[in-house]
Enzyme design. Structure first.
Site, PDB file in Angstrom:
ATOM      1  CD  GLU A 180      47.915  22.337  69.287  1.00 32.89           C
ATOM      2  OE1 GLU A 180      47.217  22.591  70.128  1.00 32.89           O
ATOM      3  OE2 GLU A 180      47.574  21.823  68.347  1.00 32.89           O
ATOM      4  CB  SER A 450      30.912 -19.331  47.961  1.00 30.08           C
ATOM      5  OG  SER A 450      30.723 -19.346  46.805  1.00 30.08           O
TER       6      SER A 450
END
Length: 861
Positions: A180, A450
């Site tokens: 940071e 399917s």
């Protein structure tokens, strides 16, 4: 003798005296103390006086005439002459002088006002200590009516436990600095370049405005000024950062920061984060673990290692490399480091009560808020009122349908249900599992079987092929792989609409082979309708590894999709080809009334022609009733498709689906197991899409739509001159196909094997068809056969439902009534580890519909 200065010649007319007029420039001209007077024109020629007299006496002019006396004395410093010309030059100079003076005042004010403001803010504003911060405002998640509460997001009580800086290992502190603020101990508390960049982006209105903050600035932002992206907020942040840097020791600033900053997972401060991620005190964190916590600070909601493993690890590597660059970590030690294990999110206890199905809704809501820029820090501090798209009636129907239909069934069975509004994309019901802190099956990649044939049909229609197109439904062989239908189901040479109703693998495989670039066209259609192009943990969808494109088995549902995506894609068909991205959050308001998000009614995007979508719908309308009688209550029209996927080459099923819709609601249902076990019901029978999944689908849809208007689907526009499902009978196509197929199955060269033929049944005078199930039973004999029109039969007699090389978790195909003999449609030996969790196998399925041997007709569309 000339007249005395100031006197008139004999006979002259006295001058006309006028009220002196103030000259605006007179005060600026040196020596111009007396007003100028004008006289009449009659004295024009006789007023010439000496220059000295003109300088000593007030100037008197004849109206309309030249100036009296000699020219004026040139002022010190030079001038441009007297008269009118001199007046104009002086006026310009004075005006510019005035403008310059105003400019000086503005510049001075521009400098002094910010300085005074800075000083005032510096004196008045204090920076609070970590213990003075408040974060205990719960957020409430509502149903779509804005009244019924689904759950609450409760900030963890007491989860910010302050620790002394000495209690935090040095390597953890160094990791945070590497992540940071690498110049923390040398910078003045703020970043000049970062502030300038943020100011520029705010002025230009860029979305990226912000960033470049030091650790000191981040603390000030969290503690005092908030995260609003404005220049005023940034200025205030600068003032307080400067004050903090001047009054606080650097170690005190770092300690305050580490005890305050948000790390994700509801954890504020390093002590809470250590427990949330690793279940241990902060003093026991390793270098690797400290780097994990440091890497999460930048985007705590998006860099959780469980939610985003790739992004989290990339940031983790950045932190460790930064420590090496700073000299706080040995390069050799860094080279051997691996990403550490962490506590699963499901095991966290953040103090809320979202332990049931609503917990999974909450997770999706939080993820969506994060994508919209509403992070968990704001969520936990602003008292948000979150209105979702969840419809109370639809949600109750889905939960009750899932629970009631699984009651008494094997305990390992799981189900997922998602309902989407086709007209907006709003998610009306969501059930990903019974545990709110467990696995969400609605977000899992699952083999569709399917139910994916619908996308193949839509792609074929998009290429201009109508529903009246007929295909042979007999077995075929492709690349040495036998493809057939479950238990010999067949319709002879029938329309593709009839083949969809019967879910015939062979018809759809032939359809795909005749299409232009069939596999890719089907994948493209599925993606356009709403199937995700990428899935977490899987990567690219509907393609082989490496993005080389889909395998032929795509038309039979070889690849993985999510329940959410199947509901969304079918919803696009219900909306006549207009796609709306599915979403959970409708509106977000803070406790003080500020609206952070309001979606309104999304417009959507027309992704396929309405004719393609509506003709696809027309072909799907008979299927719910055909699949073991699952038509919706009250005769409400629906369009649906079942699907089943086989478990490797075991002959058992592992995934079963029912997906369908009305014009106002699309619902997808999946049934399977967490461990990939064979699907069996309470009495040991195989589970197909036409079984439990269809039961759940019907109960969900009936309950959600009860009391609403019964709507009809639009009449499709024609494709190649055909609109909707054509009337089909066996009279024109079945006999020729069956005669050829029957002849091809005679084996006279083997006298020890009796002649085998299909058994034809006369259904009309002169019209015969094979009874479904009879012909395929004869082709399973272990005897060589000659090639038929559909390909070559292998010696095993097994029929396959796809071609080799595909990825997936098992076979796919058509859906059958439960209780039939186990289908043998598989690809022997097909193995592929390309997709995590996938198992080798072919494509098998079962036809949901009438008992084998029955013959039905598709209604006219």
């Amino acid at each position: 003798m000339p007249p005395r200065p100031g006197t008139l010649p004999p006979g002259a007319v006295p001058p006309v005296q006028r009220t002196p007029q103030a000259d605006p420039t007179v005060a600026m001209r040196p020596g111009a103390d007396a007003p100028t007077q004008r006289v009449s024109a009659a004295m024009g020629a006789s007023t010439a006086g000496s220059a000295s007299a003109a300088n000593d006496a007030p100037t008197t002019r004849v109206a309309g005439g030249p100036p009296a006396g000699g020219p004026p004395t040139v002022p010190p410093g030079g001038g441009s002459g007297g008269g009118a010309g001199g007046g104009k030059g002086g006026g310009k100079s004075n005006r510019w002088r005035t403008i310059r003076r105003i400019g000086y005042v503005v510049v001075a004010a521009g400098i002094l006002v910010p300085i005074l403001t800075f000083m005032l803010a510096y004196i008045v504003q204090d920076v609070p200590r970590p213990g003075e911060l408040q974060t205990n405002q719960a957020a409430t998640i509502f149903n779509s009516d804005g009244e019924g509460v689904i759950t609450k997001v409760i900030p963890p009580e007491g989860n910010r436990s302050e620790v002394e800086l000495d209690a935090i290992p040095v390597h953890v502190r160094n990791a945070v600095l590497a992540a940071e603020d690498r110049d923390f101990y040398s910078n003045p508390g703020f970043s000049v370049t970062g502030f300038a960049r943020a100011a520029r982006d705010n002025v230009l209105g860029r979305d990226s405005a912000g960033g470049g903050s030091t650790i000191t600035q981040q603390y000030v932002k969290v503690a005092v000024v908030g995260s609003e992206r404005t220049l005023t907020r940034k200025l205030k942040e600068l003032v307080l950062s400067t004050k903090m840097a001047n009054q606080w020791a650097k170690d005190d600033i770092l300690a305050a920061y580490l005890n305050t900053i948000y790390f994700g997972r509801g954890a504020y401060g390093i002590a809470a984060a250590s427990n949330a991620y690793f279940g241990k005190p902060v003093g026991e964190l390793t270098v690797e673990e400290g780097a994990v916590l440091a890497s999460s600070i930048q985007l705590p909601s998006l860099l959780d290692p469980e939610q985003n493993p790739e992004g989290a690890e990339a940031r983790w590597n950045y932190v460790l490399d930064g420590m090496v660059a700073a000299g706080t970590l040995d390069a050799a030690e860094r080279a051997g480091m691996k990403y550490p294990a962490y506590v699963p999110i499901a095991e966290l206890d953040n103090g809320d009560q979202s332990s049931g199905p609503e917990g999974l809704i909450k997770n999706q809501v939080l993820a969506e808020l994060s994508r919209e820029g509403i992070d968990e820090n704001l969520l936990n501090t602003a008292g948000l009122q979150i209105t979702t798209t969840i419809d109370a009636q639809a949600q109750q129907s889905a939960v009750e349908a899932a629970q009631s239909n699984l009651e008494g069934e094997p305990e390992e069975l799981r189900t997922a249900v998602v309902s989407v509004d086709p007209r907006s994309g709003a998610i009306r019901a969501y059930y990903g599992g019974e545990s709110g802190v467990g696995y969400d099956f609605a977000q899992s990649g699952l083999q569709t079987g399917s139910s994916f044939k619908v996308f193949g049909l839509a792609a074929n229609l998009d290429q201009g092929v109508p529903l009246s197109k007929t295909y042979d439904s007999g077995p075929l062989t492709v690349n040495g792989i036998k493809i057939g239908n479950v238990e010999g189901e067949s319709c002879g040479q029938c329309t593709i609409a009839e083949a969809l109703k019967r879910s015939l693998n062979t018809s759809f495989y032939r359809m795909m082979l005749e299409m232009d670039n069939g596999p890719q066209a089907i994948a493209d259609m599925a993606h356009k309708l709403g199937i995700a192009k990428e899935l977490p943990g899987i990567g690219e969808t509907l393609t082989e590894p490496g993005g080389i494109g889909p395998n032929y088995g795509i038309v039979l549902g070889q690849y993985q999709s999510r329940v959410l995506d199947m509901a969304s894609a079918y919803a696009t068909l219900a909306a006549s080809g207009r796609h709306h991205e599915p979403y959970f959050v409708q509106k977000v308001v803070t406790s003080d009334g500020e609206v952070l998000l309001d979606r309104g009614t999304p417009a959507g995007e027309q992704v396929v022609d309405a004719a393609v979508a509506d003709n696809t719908t027309s072909a799907m309308t008979p299927i719910a009733a055909y699949s073991n009688g699952h038509a919706l209550a009250g005769g409400r029209p629906s369009a649906a498709k079942t699907g089943t996927a086989q478990l490797g080459d075991t002959g058992s099923n592992k995934d079963a689906w029912m997906v369908g819709y009305t014009p106002s609601l699309a619902t997808a249902v999946w049934v399977g197991t967490e461990e990939g076990l064979p699907l069996e019901n309470s009495w040991g029978g195989m589970i197909y899409g036409s079984g439990i999944p269809s039961d759940i689908w019907k109960d969900t849809m009936d309950g959600a739509l009860e009391g609403t208007e019964v709507e009809s689907f639009p009449k499709p526009e024609p494709i190649a001159g055909v609109s909707g499902v054509p009337a089909w009978t066996a009279t024109t196509t079945a006999p020729a196909t069956r005669e050829e197929t029957t002849t091809s199955r005679v084996v006279p060269s083997l006298p020890e094997v009796p002649e085998i033929t299909t058994q034809n049944v006369e259904i009309f005078p002169g019209v015969t068809i094979p009874v479904p199930g009879v012909a395929p039973q004869t082709t399973t004999q272990n005897a060589p056969t000659r090639p038929g029109p559909g390909g070559q039969q292998d010696e095993s007699g097994d029929t396959g439902g796809g071609t080799g090389g595909g990825t997936g978790g098992g076979g796919t195909g058509d859906d059958s009534d439960e209780g039939g003999s186990p289908p043998q449609n598989r690809i022997p030996g097909l193995e592929s580890p390309a997709i995590p969790g996938a198992q080798g196998g072919g494509f098998q399925g079962a036809q949901g519909g009438s008992p084998q041997g029955a013959f039905e007709y598709a209604p006219a569309g």
